[in-house]
Enzyme design. Structure first.
Site, PDB file in Angstrom:
ATOM      1  N   HIS A 277     -24.828  24.790  -3.696  1.00  0.00           N
ATOM      2  CA  HIS A 277     -24.083  25.019  -4.936  1.00  0.00           C
ATOM      3  C   HIS A 277     -25.047  25.013  -6.138  1.00  0.00           C
ATOM      4  O   HIS A 277     -25.011  25.913  -6.977  1.00  0.00           O
ATOM      5  CB  HIS A 277     -22.993  23.940  -5.089  1.00  0.00           C
ATOM      6  N   GLU A 278     -25.923  24.000  -6.175  1.00  0.00           N
ATOM      7  CA  GLU A 278     -26.882  23.912  -7.282  1.00  0.00           C
ATOM      8  C   GLU A 278     -27.851  25.090  -7.248  1.00  0.00           C
ATOM      9  O   GLU A 278     -28.254  25.606  -8.292  1.00  0.00           O
ATOM     10  CB  GLU A 278     -27.656  22.588  -7.234  1.00  0.00           C
ATOM     11  N   HIS A 281     -26.412  27.991  -9.049  1.00  0.00           N
ATOM     12  CA  HIS A 281     -26.643  27.948 -10.503  1.00  0.00           C
ATOM     13  C   HIS A 281     -28.058  28.417 -10.831  1.00  0.00           C
ATOM     14  O   HIS A 281     -28.277  29.168 -11.781  1.00  0.00           O
ATOM     15  CB  HIS A 281     -26.505  26.510 -11.015  1.00  0.00           C
ATOM     16  N   GLU A 357     -19.098  27.702 -12.310  1.00  0.00           N
ATOM     17  CA  GLU A 357     -18.995  26.733 -11.222  1.00  0.00           C
ATOM     18  C   GLU A 357     -18.335  27.366  -9.993  1.00  0.00           C
ATOM     19  O   GLU A 357     -18.732  27.101  -8.861  1.00  0.00           O
ATOM     20  CB  GLU A 357     -18.190  25.510 -11.669  1.00  0.00           C
TER      21      GLU A 357
HETATM   22 ZN   LIG Z   1     -22.123  23.223 -10.498  1.00  0.00          ZN
END
Ligand SMILES: [Zn+2]
Length: 422
Positions: A277-278, A281, A357
């Protein structure tokens, strides 16, 4: 003017009662019937006790948030209406000859006053999270963090006041434009130094400790072309039970940071999902998009603040004894307007953030393909932070930088990988 403060105070109390009634009483936080009993329903992964506590904890935390924002406005308003802002100006004029030093002194005292007045609410937030066992931070450590906050806030405020009021004195009409031009390189510089200068003032950062896990995390990172030196672990277990990870910094200081609590409490596959997930980003350059967004917002914000403060002083300046913007006593009014605009624009900023997100969640599930681990990582995140799964709408609009846990888990549940082309 003083009478107005009492009115504002009365409105604040009514607002507080209204918010308490909404948040603690009538707000609908039930799980929609179609998700009852599924992995998105907290009743399936929290104990009845945890479920009860997470509801209470979230409601009180939200209430404190909604009380703290207008409380800050009330502080600035009170300082102006009771003449504290003006008395402080008279004092700094006597204390220092050179005008920039007067501005700096003014900002220092203003920072001290507002910090002290805001401390009770901050303490209430800390106390609440200690009571519910989310925070594990000692009072001494908490207080040290608040001192660090004060130090950083004061440095920034002194710098802002000195430069801004110099610009205002030089350029009566266009000061906001020059202020914006100066704040752009400063924002870039600040984001660059934040992970290496600011963040270490609060916590300790180091390369991943668990070497076996590190190999797997770095293997995943290299899949997305993220070099190993951009992945860090931070010691948070002395302060909290909650789990988290984030992306920060720009250029050579861009990095992914995993809280040690996350590494300790999640199993390997779950950690890899959080990491992915990171990485989403990082790869989608959300930090840079965010920076660009703030630069645009700052332009319109400063322009609007310039207009609004001009109107305010023309209308009430005589009455409160601040006739010109170049009078440093107008600084609390300026900060009040900035705070009002910040709050007004927060639903927009949060919406953009929730979109990013969601994109990172999608990236992560596409990369790892492990639905089960993804869902259980979110369940454990909820459990550890006693978070709410389906917050009231107002809370989501003003506070949620992430989609709600209900939305995130439902997305994962329903996610179907795109068909592979032959
Ligand atoms: Zn996030």
């Amino acid at each position: 003017m003083k009478k107005l403060v009492y009115w504002a105070l009365a409105i604040y109390v009514l607002y507080g009662i209204g918010m308490a009634w909404y948040l603690l009483g009538v707000a609908d936080i039930s799980i929609p019937p179609q998700w009852k009993g599924t992995s998105a329903d907290p009743a399936t992964f929290l104990t009845p006790k945890e479920l009860e506590l997470s509801g209470e904890y979230s409601r009180w935390k939200d209430l404190l948030f909604f009380l703290s924002i207008p409380y800050e406005w009330l502080i600035y308003f009170g300082l102006l209406a009771f003449g504290v802002a003006q008395a402080l100006r008279t004092w700094v004029k006597r204390a220092a000859k050179w005008v920039p030093i007067q501005s700096a002194l003014y900002a220092f005292w203003l920072s001290l006053i507002t910090t002290v007045l805001l401390l009770p609410i901050q303490f209430a937030v800390y106390h609440l999270s200690r009571t519910y066992g989310v925070s594990t931070q000692s009072l001494a450590s908490w207080f040290r963090d608040r001192m660090t906050d004060f130090f950083i806030h004061t440095v920034l405020l002194v710098l802002t006041a000195t430069v801004l009021y110099w610009l205002i004195r030089r350029f009566e009409r266009r000061w906001w434009l020059y202020a914006w031009m100066l704040c752009v390189p400063f924002m870039i510089f600040f984001m660059f130094i934040q992970p290496v200068i600011i963040d270490p003032l609060y916590n300790e950062f180091y390369p991943l400790k668990d070497k076996k896990l590190e190999t797997k995390i770095l293997a995943l990172a290299s899949k997305a072309n993220i070099p190993a030196e951009h992945v860090f672990e931070v010691n948070m277990s002395e302060k909290t039970n909650a789990l988290n990870a984030y992306v920060t910094g720009i250029g050579s200081h861009a990095r992914i940071v995993l809280w040690d609590t996350t590494l300790q409490r999640l199993n390997e596959d779950e950690v890899l999902f959080v990491m992915a997930h990171e990485m989403g980003h990082y790869v989608m350059k959300h930090i840079y998009w965010g920076l660009a967004g703030y630069i645009v917002l700052a332009f319109f914000g400063l322009w609007l603040v310039g207009k609004m403060i001009g109107w305010s002083l023309a209308r009430w300046g005589r009455c409160i004894g601040i006739r010109r913007l170049s009078d440093i006593a107008s600084f609390p009014l300026l900060l009040l307007l900035v705070s009002l605009l910040n709050f007004a624009v927060s639903p927009l900023v949060n919406t953009v953030s929730r979109y990013e997100e969601h994109a990172a969640d999608r990236y992560a599930i596409e990369l790892t393909g492990n639905k089960e681990a993804a869902i259980s990582s979110f369940q454990k995140l909820t459990k550890a932070g006693l978070s709410e799964v389906n917050p009231p709408l107002v809370v989501k609009v003003f506070r949620y930088t992430h989609p709600t846990m209900l939305e995130r888990i439902v997305f994962l549940k329903e996610y179907a990988p795109p068909l592979q082309e032959e």
